[in-house]
Scaffold this motif. Sequence first.
Motif, short mmCIF file in Angstrom:
data_model
loop_
_atom_site.label_atom_id
_atom_site.label_comp_id
_atom_site.label_asym_id
_atom_site.label_seq_id
_atom_site.Cartn_x
_atom_site.Cartn_y
_atom_site.Cartn_z
N THR A 162 0.83 -1.20 0.00
CA THR A 162 0.00 0.00 0.00
C THR A 162 0.86 1.25 0.00
OG1 THR A 162 -1.74 -1.19 1.14
CG2 THR A 162 -1.81 1.18 1.27
N ALA A 163 1.93 1.24 0.77
CA ALA A 163 2.82 2.40 0.81
C ALA A 163 3.45 2.66 -0.55
CB ALA A 163 3.89 2.20 1.87
N VAL A 164 3.87 1.60 -1.23
CA VAL A 164 4.46 1.77 -2.57
C VAL A 164 3.42 2.32 -3.54
CG1 VAL A 164 5.40 0.51 -4.55
CG2 VAL A 164 6.25 0.04 -2.26
N PHE A 165 2.23 1.77 -3.53
CA PHE A 165 1.18 2.24 -4.44
C PHE A 165 0.83 3.70 -4.17
CE2 PHE A 165 -3.24 2.87 -5.73
CZ PHE A 165 -3.18 2.44 -7.05
N ALA A 166 0.67 4.07 -2.91
CA ALA A 166 0.32 5.45 -2.57
C ALA A 166 1.43 6.42 -2.96
CB ALA A 166 0.00 5.56 -1.08
N ALA A 167 2.68 6.02 -2.71
CA ALA A 167 3.80 6.90 -3.05
C ALA A 167 3.89 7.10 -4.57
CB ALA A 167 5.10 6.31 -2.51
N PRO A 173 1.51 21.01 -5.96
CA PRO A 173 0.41 20.97 -4.99
C PRO A 173 0.87 21.46 -3.62
CG PRO A 173 1.19 18.76 -5.45
CD PRO A 173 1.89 19.67 -6.41
N ALA A 174 -0.06 21.99 -2.88
CA ALA A 174 0.22 22.43 -1.52
C ALA A 174 0.55 21.21 -0.66
CB ALA A 174 -0.99 23.16 -0.96
N PRO A 175 1.37 21.39 0.36
CA PRO A 175 1.72 20.24 1.21
C PRO A 175 0.49 19.58 1.86
CG PRO A 175 3.21 22.07 1.66
CD PRO A 175 2.15 22.59 0.73
N TRP A 176 -0.50 20.37 2.25
CA TRP A 176 -1.69 19.78 2.87
C TRP A 176 -2.45 18.94 1.85
CZ3 TRP A 176 -6.40 20.62 0.79
CH2 TRP A 176 -6.57 21.74 -0.03
N ALA A 177 -2.45 19.38 0.57
CA ALA A 177 -3.15 18.62 -0.46
C ALA A 177 -2.42 17.31 -0.75
CB ALA A 177 -3.28 19.45 -1.73
N ALA A 178 -1.09 17.36 -0.78
CA ALA A 178 -0.31 16.14 -1.00
C ALA A 178 -0.50 15.17 0.16
CB ALA A 178 1.16 16.48 -1.19
N ALA A 179 -0.50 15.68 1.38
CA ALA A 179 -0.69 14.81 2.55
C ALA A 179 -2.09 14.20 2.55
CB ALA A 179 -0.45 15.60 3.83
N GLY A 188 -3.89 13.66 -0.10
CA GLY A 188 -3.89 12.68 -1.19
C GLY A 188 -3.23 11.38 -0.79
N VAL A 189 -2.08 11.46 -0.10
CA VAL A 189 -1.39 10.24 0.34
C VAL A 189 -2.27 9.48 1.32
CG1 VAL A 189 0.55 9.38 1.70
CG2 VAL A 189 0.96 11.04 -0.08
N GLY A 190 -2.88 10.18 2.26
CA GLY A 190 -3.73 9.51 3.24
C GLY A 190 -4.93 8.84 2.61
N THR A 191 -5.56 9.52 1.67
CA THR A 191 -6.74 8.96 1.02
C THR A 191 -6.38 7.75 0.17
OG1 THR A 191 -7.73 11.16 0.98
CG2 THR A 191 -8.69 9.50 -0.47
N VAL A 192 -5.35 7.89 -0.65
CA VAL A 192 -4.94 6.76 -1.51
C VAL A 192 -4.46 5.59 -0.66
CG1 VAL A 192 -3.24 6.04 -3.24
CG2 VAL A 192 -4.43 8.20 -3.49
N PHE A 193 -3.73 5.88 0.41
CA PHE A 193 -3.24 4.82 1.29
C PHE A 193 -4.40 4.05 1.91
CE2 PHE A 193 -1.61 2.99 5.19
CZ PHE A 193 -0.39 2.46 4.80
#
Length: 179
Positions: A12-17, A35-41, A43-48
């Motif tokens: 999951t970590a590989v896919f999200a990254a 992208p803004a850091p909050w948007a990237a974070a 996005g990572v949380g949602t995809v993860f």
Amino acid sequence: MRAELPLRLARTAVFAAVCVTLAALAHAVGGGSTPAPWAAALGVGTVFTLALALGGRERSTATINIALVCAQLGLHELFGGDDGTGYVVAHLHGRGFGNDVGMLLAHLTATLLTGWWLARGEAALWATLRRLVRPLVLRWPTPLPSAHPAAPVIVRVRVVPPDPALRHSVVRRGPPLPA
């Protein structure tokens, strides 16, 4: 074969990254801002979270590509604007549709190539796990007998006396003799 939690977390970590990095780079190179850091974070949380729910077993190339395309569309919407307007509102109005089709095709091509790359990695990982785990399972020792042996089975046999009317009958079993 099902994936246990440590393997699921690593996959999951590989896919999200890969997914979020691809979306951020494609957005920056395609003419948008980083992208803004909050948007990237976010996005990572949602995809993860979504990938962890789907990561219980091996997935096919088509499933990985569909998940990656959907995640890229969602991330592109998230990275589209800092003022809350999504990608469609910010990019499709005011500029011609021709520029956006080229960018969409570039994003789709990059996404499908990355999905193919992830699918090959997924297949290699599962093939390696099958080669390593199956010999261990086959060599696993048989369970030892329990400390308390089962009680012996008692079989009671009743002798039935033959019927006196059938005393002189002959029983021949088997196939008939050849003529």
